[in-house]
Scaffold this active site. Sequence first.
Site, short mmCIF file in Angstrom:
data_model
loop_
_atom_site.label_atom_id
_atom_site.label_comp_id
_atom_site.label_asym_id
_atom_site.label_seq_id
_atom_site.Cartn_x
_atom_site.Cartn_y
_atom_site.Cartn_z
N SER A 67 0.83 -1.21 0.00
CA SER A 67 0.00 0.00 0.00
C SER A 67 0.86 1.25 0.00
O SER A 67 1.42 1.58 -1.02
CB SER A 67 -1.05 0.03 1.11
N HIS A 72 5.31 13.73 6.36
CA HIS A 72 5.36 15.18 6.19
C HIS A 72 6.10 15.77 7.38
O HIS A 72 5.84 15.36 8.52
CB HIS A 72 3.95 15.77 6.11
N CYS A 87 -1.63 -3.76 3.45
CA CYS A 87 -2.67 -4.77 3.23
C CYS A 87 -2.07 -5.88 2.37
O CYS A 87 -1.07 -5.68 1.71
CB CYS A 87 -3.89 -4.16 2.55
#
Length: 136
Positions: A67, A72, A87
């Site tokens: 995934s 940030h 996943c």
Amino acid sequence: MHGLHLIDELYDCRCDPQLLADAAALRGLCLATCSADGLTPVGLVFHQFGNALEPAGATGAVVLAESHLAVHTWPETKSVSLDLYVCNFRQDNSSAARNACRRLISAFAPARVLRRELVRGLPELAGPIDPTGESD
């Protein structure tokens, strides 16, 4: 889509300031972390804010076969946000995700952390679409 989504907010980070300010340093940390924990990078993009003389943080995303990881940084407040979702139909990657987040948190050395965990891919909990666009 069954998997684990980890969302962390890191405050008062005591790491090397370069890690908060430099997109190349952030990219190196993210790729090393993903590889160390058995996650498979398949693409990435990192962006440097500010300039070489006055860096103003960085943002980056690593697209994983499992995934994604998004990070940030805000050097002016010594803060970081982490978003890791894994996943896989064949295996449970939850421990790899938790280990990767632990490594990242350790690297940023925050004084305070806010963590959220969300198990995704539970269709039995999904309800019908509300035509008004509002959610419960």
